[in-house]
Design an enzyme around this catalytic site. Structure first.
Site, PDB file in Angstrom:
ATOM      1  N   LYS A  54      16.954  15.028 -13.459  1.00  0.00           N
ATOM      2  CA  LYS A  54      18.226  15.005 -14.179  1.00  0.00           C
ATOM      3  C   LYS A  54      18.410  13.628 -14.815  1.00  0.00           C
ATOM      4  O   LYS A  54      18.115  12.600 -14.194  1.00  0.00           O
ATOM      5  CB  LYS A  54      19.364  15.318 -13.212  1.00  0.00           C
ATOM      6  N   SER A  76      26.862  20.319 -13.049  1.00  0.00           N
ATOM      7  CA  SER A  76      26.393  19.497 -14.146  1.00  0.00           C
ATOM      8  C   SER A  76      24.869  19.453 -14.255  1.00  0.00           C
ATOM      9  O   SER A  76      24.328  19.027 -15.262  1.00  0.00           O
ATOM     10  CB  SER A  76      26.937  18.070 -13.976  1.00  0.00           C
ATOM     11  N   SER A  85      27.575  20.821  -8.372  1.00  0.00           N
ATOM     12  CA  SER A  85      26.702  20.541  -9.521  1.00  0.00           C
ATOM     13  C   SER A  85      25.227  20.776  -9.275  1.00  0.00           C
ATOM     14  O   SER A  85      24.432  20.714 -10.213  1.00  0.00           O
ATOM     15  CB  SER A  85      26.924  19.108 -10.015  1.00  0.00           C
TER      16      SER A  85
END
Length: 522
Positions: A107, A188, A212
């Site tokens: 990420k 996210s 997330s």
């Protein structure tokens, strides 16, 4: 043109038709064990595997369905050098472990030692090349994992606005759900979830403050694990809240999630929350067993599954599978009593810690120029209308009004949130019902993405209590509604990470509900 490995070159060389080698095994849906078997057999090497994933990213992420799950890939020359070195080690009989030669995506709020920036999806950090490896990245490299790129995310890990569209960032655009391209990938860690589901890599790292990891994993139909807060270092990861932030594995199988957790878990002197991590870290793969549910009592969060009959049917089937694997199912009639103040307390904590933790992170960056405080980010966004085109920065602005970490408001809110989620939340439910774990529905079907109006996620969700308490939360595929994946959540007490993973593994073995994405336009 990407450089092929030696094995690839030999297999693709021009030879008489009768002598042509068999076609290369596909990489779609292959887990870590399958990839290791390919390398051990000599049918593939580290370089070919990395190249095949990079080619898939080029065909399906940059073109074709254009998922926009991957913000950037590392230069081919860097990947070639690393895979050549790892292949030479394998040929010499040195294998660093189960992740030796396995591609992984990170990420893009996790720092790596160049040349890619760590942007958190924001144009304010588009040049943020720090030259630093986050400690979890250093652990991955030491274990022989091949970091091939960075994944898109909800900008600033979805903490900028209360009316955002999950999966959108100014740097990476909008991540699409590979199961239905007009549907949301949740946030996210949207890019990490979509990328693993689409076989852009067998593994990815996500981060979670509240939902997330688990939401994008479930909605994209893969396994996601939010570990106990403090088991995994947060150093050099763009923060929201030191009380709730953690990185965690996203994978095709529970076993692969356990493998990945075993690599990234451990104490970090720079992150005081991890002081006990080495004490609690264990061999998570060795703890996995198809019989792990036998004799376990499972508390069912029935009042948190919502009113949809199709979701309830999937959930009931999952419970029957767990019961068939030896678990005793215990219905919990009311898991939400006295929890009404949890949301407000959590928000107070997140806003205060966002202001303080973001300033600490930005102040640590090597570059002299660039934003150094949350106020600087707010000003940057106002000066760059492309940042605010689709939604505002109302949460940033709220956080900027907060006091310091030593203020009474924050201390009281943190104590209240921790108490409601932990001792009076998960711990109470476990003890009162004499159960080992809690189970619930991770998510509803993915919603249609709407940049103009923002998210319209309607639940269900069970992420808040484990997120605020800092307790482990695993999601495993349990089926689909109209081809849209639904996840089963398993939640345990603090430091029960190995047990939660083992319970999820035992369920996975008797259910096998993961489905391949179809990239349908819908």
């Amino acid at each position: 043109m990407q450089k092929l490995s030696m094995v690839a070159a030999s297999l693709l060389a021009v030879t008489p038709v009768a002598a042509m080698p068999p076609p290369l095994p596909p990489i779609e849906g292959k887990d870590v064990g399958a990839l290791q078997a390919e390398m051990e057999s000599g049918r593939m090497d580290e370089g070919l595997i990395a190249t095949l994933y990079l080619d898939r990213i080029a065909k399906l992420d940059d073109h074709g369905p254009k998922l926009d799950a991957v913000i950037a890939t590392f230069p081919q020359t860097d990947i070639d050098a690393e895979t050549t070195r790892l292949d030479a080690e394998r040929q010499a009989g040195k294998r660093r472990g189960p992740l030796h030669g396995i591609p992984i995506l990170l990420k893009d709020n996790i720092e790596t030692a160049g040349p890619l920036p760590t942007t958190a999806g924001s144009l304010a950090l588009k040049d943020n090349v720090t030259g630093r490896d986050a400690p979890i990245v250093a652990r991955l490299r030491q274990a022989g994992a091949v970091i091939i790129g960075k994944t898109n995310l909800s900008e600033w890990a979805n903490i900028r606005s209360g009316n955002s569209t999950s999966g959108w960032s100014a740097v990476g655009g909008l991540t699409k759900n590979p199961h239905a391209l007009n549907r949301n990938a949740c946030g996210s860690s949207s890019g990490s979830g979509a990328a693993v589901a689409a076989s852009f890599a067998p593994l990815a790292i996500g981060t979670e403050t509240d939902g997330s990891i688990t939401c994008p994993a479930a909605i994209n139909g893969i396994v996601g694990f939010k570990p106990t807060v403090g088991l995994v270092s947060r150093t050099f990861i763009v923060p929201i809240s030191h009380s709730q932030d953690t990185a965690g594995p996203m994978a095709l199988t529970v076993r692969d999630a356990a493998l990945l957790l075993g690599v990234i878990a451990g104490s970090d002197p720079a992150d005081p929350a991890t002081a006990e991590a080495d004490t609690h870290r264990t061999d998570y793969v060795a703890a996995l067993s198809p019989a792990a549910l036998k004799g376990k009592r499972i508390g069912v969060l029935r009042d948190r599954i919502g009113g949809r009959a199709d979701i309830a049917a999937l959930f009931d089937t999952a419970l029957k599978a767990m019961e068939g694997a030896g678990a005793t199912i215990v219905e919990i009639k009311d898991s939400q009593s006295d929890q009404g103040d949890l949301g407000a307390a959590e928000l107070d904590v997140l806003m205060t810690e966002l202001k303080a933790d973001m300033a600490a992170y930005l102040g640590s960056l090597p570059a002299k120029n660039g934003p150094k405080t949350l106020a600087d980010l707010i000003a940057f966004n106002k000066a760059h209308p492309e940042e605010l085109r689709w939604f505002d920065q109302s949460l940033f602005e709220l956080a900027e009004t907060k006091g310091g970490l030593d203020g009474k408001e924050h201390i009281d809110a943190r104590a209240k949130a921790a108490r409601l989620a932990g001792p009076e939340g998960i711990d109470r439910l476990l003890a009162a019902n004499k159960v080992d774990f809690l189970v619930g529905v991770t998510n509803g079907p993915a919603w249609t993405t709407d940049l103009v109006n923002g998210d319209h996620y309607t639940g269900p969700s069970v992420s808040q209590m484990p997120a605020v308490a800092g307790y482990p939360h695993l999601t495993v595929p349990m089926g689909a509604v109209e081809g849209l994946p639904i996840g089963l959540s398993i939640i345990g007490p603090k430091w029960s990470d190995a047990g939660v993973l083992a319970a999820g593994y035992a369920y996975e073995q008797v259910s096998r509900k993961r489905i391949a994405p179809t990239f349908r336009a819908e």
